[in-house]
Design a protein around this motif. Structure first.
Motif, PDB file in Angstrom:
ATOM      1  N   LEU A   7      93.275 -52.373   0.162  1.00 32.61           N
ATOM      2  CA  LEU A   7      91.897 -52.626   0.561  1.00 32.61           C
ATOM      3  C   LEU A   7      91.356 -51.332   1.133  1.00 32.61           C
ATOM      4  N   ASP A   8      90.266 -50.860   0.579  1.00 31.25           N
ATOM      5  CA  ASP A   8      89.657 -49.598   0.994  1.00 31.25           C
ATOM      6  C   ASP A   8      90.698 -48.472   0.996  1.00 31.25           C
ATOM      7  N   ASN A   9      91.507 -48.428  -0.050  1.00 33.05           N
ATOM      8  CA  ASN A   9      92.546 -47.414  -0.265  1.00 33.05           C
ATOM      9  C   ASN A   9      93.685 -47.476   0.750  1.00 33.05           C
ATOM     10  N   VAL A  10      93.844 -48.605   1.439  1.00 28.99           N
ATOM     11  CA  VAL A  10      94.929 -48.775   2.405  1.00 28.99           C
ATOM     12  C   VAL A  10      95.891 -49.831   1.857  1.00 28.99           C
ATOM     13  N   LEU A  11      97.163 -49.460   1.730  1.00 28.99           N
ATOM     14  CA  LEU A  11      98.188 -50.390   1.257  1.00 28.99           C
ATOM     15  C   LEU A  11      98.465 -51.422   2.340  1.00 28.99           C
ATOM     16  N   MET A  12      98.370 -52.701   1.991  1.00 27.14           N
ATOM     17  CA  MET A  12      98.695 -53.762   2.940  1.00 27.14           C
ATOM     18  C   MET A  12     100.222 -53.838   3.078  1.00 27.14           C
ATOM     19  N   PRO A  13     100.721 -54.041   4.305  1.00 22.59           N
ATOM     20  CA  PRO A  13     102.164 -53.964   4.528  1.00 22.59           C
ATOM     21  C   PRO A  13     102.974 -55.044   3.824  1.00 22.59           C
ATOM     22  N   VAL A  14     102.406 -56.227   3.649  1.00 25.12           N
ATOM     23  CA  VAL A  14     103.095 -57.317   2.955  1.00 25.12           C
ATOM     24  C   VAL A  14     102.097 -57.930   1.973  1.00 25.12           C
ATOM     25  N   LEU A  78      90.811 -52.191  10.570  1.00 25.18           N
ATOM     26  CA  LEU A  78      90.258 -51.931   9.237  1.00 25.18           C
ATOM     27  C   LEU A  78      89.327 -53.065   8.826  1.00 25.18           C
ATOM     28  N   PHE A  79      89.776 -54.328   8.978  1.00 23.92           N
ATOM     29  CA  PHE A  79      88.944 -55.471   8.590  1.00 23.92           C
ATOM     30  C   PHE A  79      87.669 -55.524   9.426  1.00 23.92           C
ATOM     31  N   ASP A  80      87.783 -55.238  10.713  1.00 20.39           N
ATOM     32  CA  ASP A  80      86.618 -55.225  11.587  1.00 20.39           C
ATOM     33  C   ASP A  80      85.614 -54.173  11.121  1.00 20.39           C
ATOM     34  N   ARG A  81      86.108 -52.984  10.792  1.00 19.51           N
ATOM     35  CA  ARG A  81      85.210 -51.914  10.322  1.00 19.51           C
ATOM     36  C   ARG A  81      84.539 -52.308   9.014  1.00 19.51           C
ATOM     37  N   LEU A  82      85.314 -52.870   8.072  1.00 18.83           N
ATOM     38  CA  LEU A  82      84.742 -53.257   6.779  1.00 18.83           C
ATOM     39  C   LEU A  82      83.665 -54.327   6.952  1.00 18.83           C
ATOM     40  N   MET A  83      83.879 -55.242   7.880  1.00 19.79           N
ATOM     41  CA  MET A  83      82.897 -56.294   8.123  1.00 19.79           C
ATOM     42  C   MET A  83      81.643 -55.724   8.785  1.00 19.79           C
ATOM     43  N   ARG A  84      81.822 -54.867   9.786  1.00 15.77           N
ATOM     44  CA  ARG A  84      80.674 -54.292  10.495  1.00 15.77           C
ATOM     45  C   ARG A  84      79.850 -53.379   9.602  1.00 15.77           C
ATOM     46  N   GLU A  85      80.513 -52.548   8.781  1.00 16.84           N
ATOM     47  CA  GLU A  85      79.789 -51.603   7.921  1.00 16.84           C
ATOM     48  C   GLU A  85      78.994 -52.317   6.841  1.00 16.84           C
ATOM     49  N   GLY A  86      79.504 -53.441   6.357  1.00 20.04           N
ATOM     50  CA  GLY A  86      78.790 -54.181   5.328  1.00 20.04           C
ATOM     51  C   GLY A  86      78.575 -53.392   4.055  1.00 20.04           C
ATOM     52  N   LYS A  87      79.558 -52.550   3.699  1.00 19.46           N
ATOM     53  CA  LYS A  87      79.458 -51.742   2.480  1.00 19.46           C
ATOM     54  C   LYS A  87      80.558 -52.150   1.512  1.00 19.46           C
ATOM     55  N   PRO A  88      80.332 -51.949   0.206  1.00 19.39           N
ATOM     56  CA  PRO A  88      81.402 -52.230  -0.752  1.00 19.39           C
ATOM     57  C   PRO A  88      82.543 -51.229  -0.596  1.00 19.39           C
ATOM     58  N   PHE A  89      83.739 -51.657  -0.967  1.00 16.49           N
ATOM     59  CA  PHE A  89      84.924 -50.811  -0.902  1.00 16.49           C
ATOM     60  C   PHE A  89      85.850 -51.170  -2.056  1.00 16.49           C
ATOM     61  N   PRO A  90      86.774 -50.277  -2.420  1.00 14.01           N
ATOM     62  CA  PRO A  90      87.672 -50.566  -3.543  1.00 14.01           C
ATOM     63  C   PRO A  90      88.764 -51.569  -3.172  1.00 14.01           C
ATOM     64  N   PHE A  91      89.049 -52.458  -4.103  1.00 14.52           N
ATOM     65  CA  PHE A  91      90.143 -53.421  -3.989  1.00 14.52           C
ATOM     66  C   PHE A  91      91.027 -53.213  -5.211  1.00 14.52           C
ATOM     67  N   LEU A  92      92.325 -53.045  -4.976  1.00 15.84           N
ATOM     68  CA  LEU A  92      93.258 -52.767  -6.067  1.00 15.84           C
ATOM     69  C   LEU A  92      94.515 -53.587  -5.872  1.00 15.84           C
ATOM     70  N   VAL A  93      94.942 -54.256  -6.949  1.00 19.10           N
ATOM     71  CA  VAL A  93      96.226 -54.945  -6.971  1.00 19.10           C
ATOM     72  C   VAL A  93      97.025 -54.332  -8.102  1.00 19.10           C
ATOM     73  N   LEU A 179      86.948 -62.071  -0.287  1.00 17.12           N
ATOM     74  CA  LEU A 179      86.245 -60.904  -0.816  1.00 17.12           C
ATOM     75  C   LEU A 179      85.298 -61.366  -1.918  1.00 17.12           C
ATOM     76  N   ARG A 180      84.233 -60.616  -2.135  1.00 20.45           N
ATOM     77  CA  ARG A 180      83.331 -60.912  -3.237  1.00 20.45           C
ATOM     78  C   ARG A 180      83.097 -59.637  -4.038  1.00 20.45           C
ATOM     79  N   GLN A 181      83.146 -59.783  -5.340  1.00 18.54           N
ATOM     80  CA  GLN A 181      82.910 -58.652  -6.240  1.00 18.54           C
ATOM     81  C   GLN A 181      81.550 -58.036  -5.962  1.00 18.54           C
ATOM     82  N   TYR A 182      81.514 -56.699  -5.991  1.00 22.92           N
ATOM     83  CA  TYR A 182      80.258 -55.974  -5.824  1.00 22.92           C
ATOM     84  C   TYR A 182      79.997 -55.254  -7.146  1.00 22.92           C
ATOM     85  N   PRO A 183      78.965 -55.671  -7.890  1.00 21.66           N
ATOM     86  CA  PRO A 183      78.727 -55.055  -9.203  1.00 21.66           C
ATOM     87  C   PRO A 183      78.348 -53.585  -9.080  1.00 21.66           C
TER      88      PRO A 183
END
Length: 195
Positions: A7-14, A78-93, A179-183
């Motif tokens: 999420l936002d280029n950060v690897l989730m630990p689990v 990280l989640f708090d910042r993403l919520m407050r900024e209200g900007k799209p970010f990359p999601f990768l699986v 999460l919701r897709q951001y076109p």
């Protein structure tokens, strides 16, 4: 099979044990004067993704930390910042068929120094980030990692719920995210009814 969530280029630990993907249809049905019905087909709505993450407060053998152990507060921030900024970010699986990971390849490369990482990725700082993960995967020639499939999109964080349950998680934290897709700009198609 192994999963790696960024999420936002950060690897989730689990990685979560499940990922729910919801694609909403926006079709309508018109009633005709003769009593029949006519479907009006529309482009699908935005994709919604839901999953829960375990955020450890202690290093476990099954956790992944490319830069060393970080407790749950790092990810909650990280989640708090993403919520407050209200900007799209990359999601990768990234889904792989073996237990080795792209980031573990990166760690092996980093053991040779930042010059090796700089040569491989082209990053001036010699850092290996999520954006390099796909390139690393393609450049891996030993066959240790085989990509099964990837999910990659820009998203927004719609909501998250933090659960602390001593009986279930001990000192760790569980977080349910939506999460919701951001076109991508310029790729939005507008459908209108013909008169």
């Amino acid at each position: 099979m192994s999963y790696y969530f960024y999420l936002d280029n950060v690897l989730m630990p689990v990685a979560p044990s499940a990922l729910e993907v919801k694609v909403r249809g926006k079709n309508e049905v018109l009633e005709l004067a003769n009593g029949g019905e006519l479907p009006v087909l529309r482009a699908p709505g935005l994709t919604e993704l839901r999953f829960s993450l375990l955020l450890p407060n202690a290093p476990y053998s099954f956790s992944q930390y490319p830069d060393g152990f970080e407790n749950a507060d790092r990810y909650l921030s990280l989640f708090d910042r993403l919520m407050r900024e209200g900007k799209p970010f990359p999601f990768l699986v990234i889904r792989t068929l073996t237990s080795d990971t792209v980031m573990r390849m990166a760690v092996r490369l980093l053991s040779y120094g930042s010059d090796a990482a700089r040569l491989l990725t082209g990053d001036a700082n010699g850092r290996i980030t999520t954006s390099h993960a796909r390139a690393l995967l393609r450049k891996e020639e030993s066959g240790e990692v085989t990509a099964l499939s990837d999910t990659e999109m820009n998203v927004t964080l719609e909501q998250y719920e933090i659960t602390e349950d001593a009986e279930k998680y001990g000192g760790d934290v569980s977080v349910a995210l939506t999460l919701r897709q951001y076109p991508e700009p310029g790729k939005t198609v507008v459908y209108t009814r013909e008169a």
